[in-house]
Design an enzyme around this catalytic site. Structure first.
Site: not given
Ligand code: OXD
Ligand code: MN
Length: 603
Positions: A269, A267, A245, A386, A86, A225, A216, A294
């Site tokens: 974590c 993100s 989130h 991913r 991102r 998002k 991406y 998420d």
């Molecule tokens: C993020 C995702 O970047 O979930 O938070 O992809």
């Molecule tokens: Mn996320």
């Protein structure tokens, strides 16, 4: 390598599902007039369409088909190496005034931004196919469900949206049936995948998104998002609900008593790992199930409790580090029907990444498409590589995942990646204190966004990159929701990442996080196993069930639950600096919470 694909002419009956809605037809025509694609492909989400598009994507080398025996129904995509995460600095909130976007967002004037983007989009789809993707976020019968349309010139986006959302005719039906006729308009074009012409722009007052110059996922799967969080949070404030989130998980005791927990982490974590946690052997009979990994949309139910739905239909998770040891359920989820991005390709058509079980392959093609061996100095998979996988692949998917009214939330957990200061777990004193805990949360940055990795930054409720309006208003909205809840969830903060003085993680994490979750659930059930501290309720070491935690030194739990007054002095100063940096938007209640926290340290 880039994602650009030439125009395609589908067989009859594929790509011609035009919706009846005149406003949608007019909008698509307007975008087509501007971008001048060779043809328009109307998606219906059918299996026939999917087979056709996958075949096209492979012919155009946008996807590589993986070995059908090793990873059935799965594909590899390589993004442009300049486009792997991102881009927060190029993500804009375009509200009529700068104040509406607030101090944490990059703001731009809507009229100027529309004209800048329109100039970039002029003729951008010449020689390409323009896909129109209708989708729903949320279970179709949920009062929170939202319809969106994404126009894109990327076949990879179409195929990923099919995994991540409820895509196709189902959305057209929902739109026809909806009373308000509200829908999100998203326009995406790869342009020439040039970082100098990469903008992710949100127009909340128009319920519109325009994303250019990137391929991406986090920048271009506009459902995620952009709609579910940035525009979602804006709509949520207007309509009186929360777009967060957060993962959502269910925990069931051996006696069959079930609670649901929502948890916000920045993100990369470990949200996906936590959402699919397998309890250690000692917790035989306990079950953890996933609603979402998420994003949570939450509303107040008729009984005054908070109820959550997962707006998504799939998982877009970080691959490196995923293994049968760290997350067996994720490994099962990505064993088939998965689109991988930027992992390594082995010589037998399988995928590989750092942290996967077993020895590395003797040879592979890395995420950039170059030869790789274990002696190579570069990583085989990008750190932010991913998977996109349908949630139905998850062996611990919660049976109530499609329930429109959502599941009742007993606890909200905040958590960041902190090497020091923050204890393993602490319970906030009440809702308002909990909002303060969330508002002052911090975490070390990760590869999910471009920029430096490992720097501690304040990230309120893990929403810093995702709150679509003024963060002060957002915090005020949380306080207002709390006042309306008759039966509010308890609020906790966790930190799986605290380190010893010699830099080693003190807590094993992963499945053993069940031990912390169990204490959280006990507290929801009214257990008194806790002591009051200046920062909230803490478990004593004996209040956590640490049985059969082989080789875990008792000293670790003492350190993990310790509060170092010197560190907290710095932490309090950090809260103050953060609030000041927001330039006067922080609600008074939270400024007072900070004073009360400082006072509690003085007595
Ligand atoms: C993020 C995702 O970047 O979930 O938070 O992809
Ligand atoms: Mn996320």
């Amino acid at each position: 390598m880039n994602n650009l694909a030439p125009a395609i002419s589908p067989p009859s009956g594929v790509g011609d599902s035009k919706p009846a809605n005149q406003a949608v037809l007019d909008w698509v025509q307007e975008v087509a007039r501007l971008t001048q694609p060779d043809n328009v492909f109307w998606c219906d989400g059918s299996e026939r369409e999917n087979v056709y598009l996958l075949d096209q994507a492979c012919r155009q080398k946008v996807l590589i088909k993986l070995n059908e025996k090793k990873v059935p129904g799965s594909y590899l995509h390589r993004s442009n190496p300049n486009d792997v995460a991102r881009v927060e600095q190029f993500t804009l909130i375009c509200t009529p005034t700068k104040e509406e976007a607030g101090p944490t967002n990059h703001w731009a004037d809507p009229a100027e931004t529309y004209s800048k983007l329109n100039a970039m989009l002029k003729g951008a789809m010449k020689g390409r196919t323009m896909f129109v993707v209708p989708y729903i976020m949320g279970p179709p019968d949920s009062p929170l469900a939202k319809v969106g349309f994404e126009i894109t010139d990327s076949i990879y986006v179409v195929l990923s949206m099919r995994v991540m959302t409820r895509m196709g005719t189902v959305a057209l039906r929902r739109l026809e049936a909806s009373k308000d006729g509200e829908w999100n308009r998203g326009v995406h074009s790869l342009l020439d995948v040039n970082p100098d012409r990469r903008w992710i722009c949100h127009f909340p007052q128009d319920n519109a998104i325009i994303s250019v110059g990137s391929g991406y996922g986090g920048n271009v799967l506009l459902s995620k998002k952009c709609l579910a969080l940035r525009i979602g949070s804006y709509l949520a404030r207007k309509q009186g609900w929360l777009a967060e989130h957060m993962l959502i998980l269910g925990v069931e005791s051996p006696e069959g008593k079930k609670h649901y927990v929502a948890a916000a982490f920045p993100s990369a974590c470990g949200k996906t790992n936590f959402a699919m946690l397998i309890p250690p052997k000692h917790f035989a009979g306990w079950k953890v199930t996933t609603i979402g990994d998420d994003i949570a949309w939450m509303q107040i139910g008729g009984d005054g409790q908070l109820y959550a739905v997962n707006p998504e239909n799939g998982y877009f998770g970080v691959v490196p580090g995923t293994s049968h040891k760290s997350n067996p359920n994720a490994m099962k989820s990505i064993a088939c029907d998965t689109i991988y991005t930027n992992v390594a390709l082995t010589d037998d058509g399988d995928v590989w990444w750092e942290g996967k079980d077993g020895a590395p392959p003797a040879h592979a093609i890395d995420w950039r498409g170059n030869d790789w061996t274990p002696d190579s100095k570069d990583k085989a998979a990008h750190p932010n590589s991913r998977f996109a996988t349908p949630m139905r692949n998850n062996p611990v998917l919660d049976p109530d995942v499609e329930k429109g009214e959502g599941v009742p939330i007993s606890a909200i957990i905040f958590g960041g990646r902190r090497s020091d200061t923050m204890p393993l777990v602490v319970q906030a004193l009440d809702w308002e204190h909990g909002v303060y805990v969330g508002a002052t949360m911090a975490s070390e940055t990760t590869a999910a966004a471009t920029g430096a990795v490992g720097q501690v930054r304040r990230d309120p409720m893990a929403m810093l990159p995702f709150c679509g309006y003024n963060i002060g208003e957002y915090l005020r909205h949380w306080l207002r929701i709390g006042a309306r809840l008759e039966n509010p969830p308890l609020i906790f903060n966790v930190n799986w990442f605290r380190k010893s003085a010699d830099g080693k993680f003190l807590w094993p994490g992963f499945g053993d996080n069940m031990r912390v979750l169990k204490w959280v659930i006990d507290r929801c059930e009214g257990s008194e196993a806790a002591v009051k501290s200046p920062i909230g309720w803490l478990p004593r070491p004996d209040d956590l069930d640490l049985a059969e935690l082989g080789g875990f030194p008792h000293q670790n739990i003492v350190e993990l639950l310790g509060i170092d007054h010197e560190e907290w002095k710095r932490e309090l100063a950090g809260h103050g600096e953060f609030f000041e940096s927001l330039g006067g938007v922080v609600p008074d209640e939270l400024l007072k919470q900070r004073e009360k926290l400082a006072e509690r340290f003085q007595v």
